[in-house]
Design an enzyme around this catalytic site. Sequence first.
Site, mmCIF file in Angstrom:
data_model
loop_
_atom_site.group_PDB
_atom_site.id
_atom_site.type_symbol
_atom_site.label_atom_id
_atom_site.label_comp_id
_atom_site.label_asym_id
_atom_site.label_seq_id
_atom_site.Cartn_x
_atom_site.Cartn_y
_atom_site.Cartn_z
ATOM 1 N N ASP A 139 76.824 29.361 23.950
ATOM 2 C CA ASP A 139 77.718 29.726 25.043
ATOM 3 C C ASP A 139 77.495 28.782 26.226
ATOM 4 O O ASP A 139 76.363 28.605 26.677
ATOM 5 C CB ASP A 139 77.471 31.178 25.462
ATOM 6 C CG ASP A 139 78.620 31.722 26.305
ATOM 7 O OD1 ASP A 139 79.743 31.185 26.198
ATOM 8 O OD2 ASP A 139 78.396 32.682 27.058
ATOM 9 N N HIS A 146 83.983 30.497 38.115
ATOM 10 C CA HIS A 146 83.060 31.574 37.756
ATOM 11 C C HIS A 146 81.640 31.226 38.208
ATOM 12 O O HIS A 146 80.946 32.042 38.816
ATOM 13 C CB HIS A 146 83.102 31.813 36.243
ATOM 14 C CG HIS A 146 82.033 32.745 35.740
ATOM 15 N ND1 HIS A 146 82.092 34.110 35.917
ATOM 16 C CD2 HIS A 146 80.866 32.505 35.081
ATOM 17 C CE1 HIS A 146 81.015 34.676 35.381
ATOM 18 N NE2 HIS A 146 80.249 33.722 34.862
ATOM 19 N N ARG A 155 73.120 32.999 45.752
ATOM 20 C CA ARG A 155 72.712 31.936 46.679
ATOM 21 C C ARG A 155 73.912 31.544 47.529
ATOM 22 O O ARG A 155 74.549 30.519 47.286
ATOM 23 C CB ARG A 155 72.234 30.702 45.884
ATOM 24 C CG ARG A 155 71.049 30.927 44.965
ATOM 25 C CD ARG A 155 70.766 29.684 44.118
ATOM 26 N NE ARG A 155 71.895 29.326 43.272
ATOM 27 C CZ ARG A 155 72.125 29.834 42.073
ATOM 28 N NH1 ARG A 155 71.284 30.698 41.544
ATOM 29 N NH2 ARG A 155 73.185 29.476 41.379
ATOM 30 N N GLU A 211 83.263 39.100 29.761
ATOM 31 C CA GLU A 211 83.458 37.722 30.192
ATOM 32 C C GLU A 211 84.601 37.124 29.384
ATOM 33 O O GLU A 211 84.553 37.096 28.151
ATOM 34 C CB GLU A 211 82.175 36.889 30.016
ATOM 35 C CG GLU A 211 81.103 37.253 31.027
ATOM 36 C CD GLU A 211 79.947 36.255 31.088
ATOM 37 O OE1 GLU A 211 79.783 35.458 30.132
ATOM 38 O OE2 GLU A 211 79.205 36.279 32.093
ATOM 39 N N GLU A 213 86.489 34.286 27.827
ATOM 40 C CA GLU A 213 86.171 32.913 27.399
ATOM 41 C C GLU A 213 87.096 32.496 26.263
ATOM 42 O O GLU A 213 87.649 33.328 25.558
ATOM 43 C CB GLU A 213 84.716 32.816 26.892
ATOM 44 C CG GLU A 213 83.698 33.332 27.889
ATOM 45 C CD GLU A 213 82.259 32.967 27.560
ATOM 46 O OE1 GLU A 213 82.040 32.008 26.781
ATOM 47 O OE2 GLU A 213 81.351 33.642 28.080
ATOM 48 N N ASP A 245 82.398 37.761 25.898
ATOM 49 C CA ASP A 245 80.936 37.718 25.963
ATOM 50 C C ASP A 245 80.472 38.920 26.804
ATOM 51 O O ASP A 245 80.135 38.791 27.972
ATOM 52 C CB ASP A 245 80.503 36.396 26.590
ATOM 53 C CG ASP A 245 78.997 36.277 26.743
ATOM 54 O OD1 ASP A 245 78.280 37.005 26.036
ATOM 55 O OD2 ASP A 245 78.545 35.468 27.576
ATOM 56 N N ARG A 249 75.002 43.475 33.214
ATOM 57 C CA ARG A 249 74.569 42.740 34.412
ATOM 58 C C ARG A 249 73.219 43.212 34.945
ATOM 59 O O ARG A 249 72.469 42.416 35.518
ATOM 60 C CB ARG A 249 75.629 42.865 35.510
ATOM 61 C CG ARG A 249 76.999 42.336 35.120
ATOM 62 C CD ARG A 249 76.950 40.869 34.742
ATOM 63 N NE ARG A 249 78.290 40.354 34.436
ATOM 64 C CZ ARG A 249 78.513 39.180 33.870
ATOM 65 N NH1 ARG A 249 77.497 38.388 33.526
ATOM 66 N NH2 ARG A 249 79.746 38.785 33.630
ATOM 67 N N GLN A 252 70.639 41.759 32.750
ATOM 68 C CA GLN A 252 70.647 40.307 32.970
ATOM 69 C C GLN A 252 69.877 39.925 34.236
ATOM 70 O O GLN A 252 69.064 38.998 34.225
ATOM 71 C CB GLN A 252 72.102 39.827 33.064
ATOM 72 C CG GLN A 252 72.267 38.318 33.144
ATOM 73 C CD GLN A 252 73.742 37.904 33.191
ATOM 74 O OE1 GLN A 252 74.648 38.746 33.214
ATOM 75 N NE2 GLN A 252 73.987 36.603 33.185
ATOM 76 N N TYR A 256 66.667 37.443 33.289
ATOM 77 C CA TYR A 256 67.169 36.094 32.980
ATOM 78 C C TYR A 256 66.261 34.955 33.428
ATOM 79 O O TYR A 256 66.380 33.832 32.933
ATOM 80 C CB TYR A 256 68.592 35.901 33.507
ATOM 81 C CG TYR A 256 68.724 35.449 34.941
ATOM 82 C CD1 TYR A 256 68.551 36.352 35.982
ATOM 83 C CD2 TYR A 256 69.038 34.131 35.253
ATOM 84 C CE1 TYR A 256 68.687 35.948 37.291
ATOM 85 C CE2 TYR A 256 69.170 33.723 36.576
ATOM 86 C CZ TYR A 256 68.996 34.635 37.596
ATOM 87 O OH TYR A 256 69.125 34.231 38.896
ATOM 88 N N LYS A 265 73.046 39.879 26.709
ATOM 89 C CA LYS A 265 74.204 39.210 26.110
ATOM 90 C C LYS A 265 74.310 39.407 24.599
ATOM 91 O O LYS A 265 75.407 39.368 24.051
ATOM 92 C CB LYS A 265 74.096 37.696 26.366
ATOM 93 C CG LYS A 265 74.117 37.304 27.829
ATOM 94 C CD LYS A 265 75.531 37.274 28.340
ATOM 95 C CE LYS A 265 75.582 36.595 29.707
ATOM 96 N NZ LYS A 265 76.973 36.413 30.123
ATOM 97 N N THR A 269 79.230 40.281 20.790
ATOM 98 C CA THR A 269 80.222 39.325 21.281
ATOM 99 C C THR A 269 81.461 39.510 20.421
ATOM 100 O O THR A 269 81.353 39.494 19.184
ATOM 101 C CB THR A 269 79.711 37.873 21.136
ATOM 102 O OG1 THR A 269 78.449 37.753 21.793
ATOM 103 C CG2 THR A 269 80.685 36.874 21.723
ATOM 104 N N THR A 372 82.746 31.753 31.017
ATOM 105 C CA THR A 372 83.783 32.571 31.644
ATOM 106 C C THR A 372 84.755 31.697 32.422
ATOM 107 O O THR A 372 84.337 30.829 33.194
ATOM 108 C CB THR A 372 83.135 33.577 32.599
ATOM 109 O OG1 THR A 372 82.100 34.253 31.896
ATOM 110 C CG2 THR A 372 84.142 34.580 33.109
ATOM 111 N N GLU A 386 82.959 39.491 39.245
ATOM 112 C CA GLU A 386 83.731 38.766 40.255
ATOM 113 C C GLU A 386 84.833 39.648 40.852
ATOM 114 O O GLU A 386 85.013 39.674 42.072
ATOM 115 C CB GLU A 386 84.356 37.515 39.630
ATOM 116 C CG GLU A 386 83.325 36.487 39.197
ATOM 117 C CD GLU A 386 83.919 35.492 38.228
ATOM 118 O OE1 GLU A 386 84.463 34.475 38.669
ATOM 119 O OE2 GLU A 386 83.841 35.734 37.003
#
Length: 438
Positions: A139, A146, A155, A211, A213, A245, A249, A252, A256, A265, A269, A372, A386
């Site tokens: 992936d 995204h 950030r 997600e 994709e 996907d 969250r 994750q 992660y 994840k 899928t 994504t 999002e």
Amino acid sequence: MPTASLLDATHDAARRSWVRSANGHADFPLQNLPFGVFSPPGDSTPRGGVAIGDMVLDLAAAARPGLFRGDANKPATLAGGASLNAFLGAGAEARQLVRARLFELLAEGAREQALVEPMLHAAADCTMHLPATIGDYTDFYAGIHHALNIGRQFRPDNPLLPNYKYVPIGYHGRSSSIVVSDTGVHRPSGQRKGPAETEPTVGPSRRLDFELELGVWIGAGNALGTAIPIAEAAGHVGGYCLLNDWSARDLQAWEYQPLGPFLAKNFVTSISPWVVTPEALAPFRIAQPARPDGDPAPLPYLLDEADQEQGAFDIELEVFLLTPCLRDQGMPAYRLSLGSARHLYWTVAQLVAHHSSNGCNLRPGDLLGTGTISAPTRDGLGSLMEITDGGKAPIALPSGNTRTFLEDGDEVIFRAHGRRNGFAPVGFGEVRGRVLAA
Ligand code: MN
């Protein structure tokens, strides 16, 4: 516009099929002819087929009585198999021969109509399977809007890490849990630790997301230790599908770092069952959008003139949500997003070239996810993370309910279409999955 060399008689929008439902079909007109694996009603044996309108042509049956002659015979037999790996591995030329013959057989005026007609099954009565045995799944993270949106949540001042515009970022996913559309999606359980908590707890995910994709099927592979040059990379793509996907969250966020996605994840899928060929999508190729001023040019091993001129896709992408409340009130699925595949920072050829650039071998039937795909605007976002701004801005549904993340019984549906004046619209069908309680 795609160069003329990518277009041939199978793109002629004026040609119609004697399969009446194909003419004007939203997804599967005569000009699409996607490959898949299905079982017809009353016979559980999987075999290869082609979608045409509301019907599926049994390719295992069609390959037998000499309908495909000469060089088209062997690849047509492979395309009728219980998995498409060998057909994908046979490469672009073999696939084009089968496509050209299928177009003749299914076009209005075909002399073989009476012979082919009994080999058709109503798609609604067929069971679709995964089209290939997926050896490896990778992936990527090529949807730059995204990456920016998610990066901003973590950030705000520095959303994109410095490698993003040099390296097509990706991770190795898990193939065992890839399922075909309409397979139930069990809510995963795992370790969750909210920002206010000092210790993690274990339990069902509270922030289950999708997600949006594109999936990329690898056709002919490369030998271990060799790289696929960028100029040849598009020729190693066997087709495209839609890919969800599914992402937990909360799992994750906690797991992660430092090695990337894992249990958030790999629980499932979902992919659409039809392999839409590069040939069917040729009319919807566009130039890779110019990089903003100040962005670095792709390094030479990722830069090819022809790929920059026609390596991107103008394909419309839609996400729908069907909740139990909408369903109970007889309301249609609610559209959460309308975006486009044009918002990928890297072309598919660049993903393929980069993946093999260290000598990693890709094999027929391997699957890549693009990452994504979100539009730069709010109406075309590819995840709830999002759309709801990390769960802070709930969606108001026409049923009177709201959503931040997915609840049990919610069904997520993706659709995709290529549309261009002068060409028949081509669709992907759909990928859908319903969330089951943990
Ligand atoms: Mn993803």
